[in-house]
Write an enzyme that holds these catalytic residues in place. Structure first.
Site, mmCIF file in Angstrom:
data_model
loop_
_atom_site.group_PDB
_atom_site.id
_atom_site.type_symbol
_atom_site.label_atom_id
_atom_site.label_comp_id
_atom_site.label_asym_id
_atom_site.label_seq_id
_atom_site.Cartn_x
_atom_site.Cartn_y
_atom_site.Cartn_z
ATOM 1 N N HIS A 45 7.117 -0.848 6.117
ATOM 2 C CA HIS A 45 7.052 -1.409 4.841
ATOM 3 C C HIS A 45 7.603 -2.898 4.777
ATOM 4 O O HIS A 45 8.782 -3.181 4.307
ATOM 5 C CB HIS A 45 8.083 -0.625 4.050
ATOM 6 C CG HIS A 45 7.630 0.799 3.453
ATOM 7 N ND1 HIS A 45 6.904 1.258 2.462
ATOM 8 C CD2 HIS A 45 7.727 1.911 4.298
ATOM 9 C CE1 HIS A 45 6.737 2.245 2.595
ATOM 10 N NE2 HIS A 45 7.120 3.032 3.619
ATOM 11 N N CYS A 105 1.941 2.106 5.019
ATOM 12 C CA CYS A 105 2.502 3.505 5.188
ATOM 13 C C CYS A 105 1.708 4.564 4.462
ATOM 14 O O CYS A 105 0.559 5.025 4.747
ATOM 15 C CB CYS A 105 4.026 3.689 4.618
ATOM 16 S SG CYS A 105 4.899 4.916 5.059
ATOM 17 N N GLU A 145 7.250 -4.678 2.217
ATOM 18 C CA GLU A 145 7.662 -5.246 1.264
ATOM 19 C C GLU A 145 9.099 -4.816 0.815
ATOM 20 O O GLU A 145 9.705 -5.364 -0.210
ATOM 21 C CB GLU A 145 6.591 -4.443 0.202
ATOM 22 C CG GLU A 145 6.782 -2.974 -0.187
ATOM 23 C CD GLU A 145 6.414 -2.157 1.034
ATOM 24 O OE1 GLU A 145 6.082 -2.806 2.213
ATOM 25 O OE2 GLU A 145 6.272 -1.092 0.835
HETATM 26 N N1 LIG Z 1 6.927 6.030 3.091
HETATM 27 C C1 LIG Z 1 5.644 6.213 3.007
HETATM 28 O O1 LIG Z 1 4.861 5.678 2.319
HETATM 29 C C2 LIG Z 1 5.550 7.596 3.375
HETATM 30 C C3 LIG Z 1 4.024 8.076 3.657
HETATM 31 C C4 LIG Z 1 3.974 9.798 3.544
HETATM 32 N N2 LIG Z 1 4.533 10.291 4.551
HETATM 33 C C5 LIG Z 1 2.586 9.993 3.428
HETATM 34 O O2 LIG Z 1 2.093 10.768 4.215
HETATM 35 O O3 LIG Z 1 1.940 9.883 2.448
#
Ligand SMILES: NC(=O)CC[C@H](N)C(=O)O
Length: 254
Positions: free
Chosen positions: A222, A106, A224
């Site tokens: 995610h 992410c 995790e």
């Molecule tokens: N759950 C997340 O890691 C979100 C990422 C976040 N939107 C970013 O751009 O950093």
């Protein structure tokens, strides 16, 4: 002789503990079928590798690591903190010069992209390593978070879909350097980007949510935050492979 592999989780902000927990759980699945121990074992019973998992907040801690996870969180915050701690350049060196295995989830995927669209005004600093452009927050705000089954062929033929958790997740909106098709070389340069996962939402054409380019792996979602260890097991397998080859994960095969 048993070799110790140190895997770090960048612990500036975000889902650090969750990754460490799942990494520890995953080691139980790395062993060969004949030896149900927590480390890969050759037939004579001496483990080939043992794993140590550690939080990384400083450049000396990073230097101890053979592989690294950059967790989810907020990529702009992570970049600011990394800059203050003098970690941005060591991270770039770890990924792009030392070619050590790195996985970003992410916000971690955002950090590992060479380009990010929809960044905050004035842009944001990235580590890079994946020749892709990501679009941040593709699936909306925090309250629009969702879980969806995702086919991930790299987990093996007939593998059950992965319950992918998407939280303000980015997508790969453009692959800048695709992997060459079979038979075509890429001029001896660095290998291209392989698309390892595509999410097909309602009416959507398909969003790229998992990619790999040599030593660098990124997922929009995610793993995790689930109790499904399969991706952590797969990635630790790649880390072991890299350790056997003295660092770089060779080839495009998954
Ligand atoms: N759950 C997340 O890691 C979100 C990422 C976040 N939107 C970013 O751009 O950093």
């Amino acid at each position: 002789m048993t070799k110790s592999i140190t895997v770090g989780v960048l612990a500036l902000q975000g889902g650090v503990i969750e990754h460490l927990n799942l990494l520890r759980k995953a080691t139980a699945h790395i062993s060969s079928a004949s030896s149900p121990t927590s480390t890969p074992q050759p037939p004579n019973g001496t483990p080939e590798f043992t794993f140590a998992f550690t939080e990384v907040r400083t450049a000396p801690q990073l230097a101890q690591c053979d592989a690294l996870i950059i967790p989810g969180g907020e990529s702009t915050t992570m970049a600011i903190v990394a800059r203050r701690l003098g970690l941005l350049d060591p991270l770039r060196e770890f990924v792009k010069i030392q070619h050590k295995p790195v996985w970003g989830t992410c916000a971690g995927l955002v950090m590992l992209a060479e380009q990010a669209a929809a960044t905050k005004q004035g842009g944001q600093e990235l580590v890079g390593g994946l020749d892709v452009r990501v679009l941040r927050n593709r699936f909306g705000t925090q309250i629009q978070s969702f879980v969806a089954p995702l086919e991930l062929p790299f987990l093996g033929e007939g593998a059950a879909p992965f319950r992918a958790v998407f939280i303000r997740a980015p997508v790969v909106e453009e692959v800048i350097a695709p992997a060459p098709v079979a038979g075509e070389g890429n001029g001896g340069e660095r290998e291209g980007v392989e698309v390892l996962g595509v999410f097909r939402g309602e009416g959507g054409e398909g969003d790229v949510v998992a990619v790999r380019q040599g030593n660098v792996f990124g997922t929009s979602f995610h793993p995790e935050l689930t109790d499904d260890v399969r991706i952590h097991v797969w990635w630790l397998g790649r880390v072991v492979e890299a350790a056997r080859h003295g660092g770089l994960v060779v080839g495009n095969g998954v």
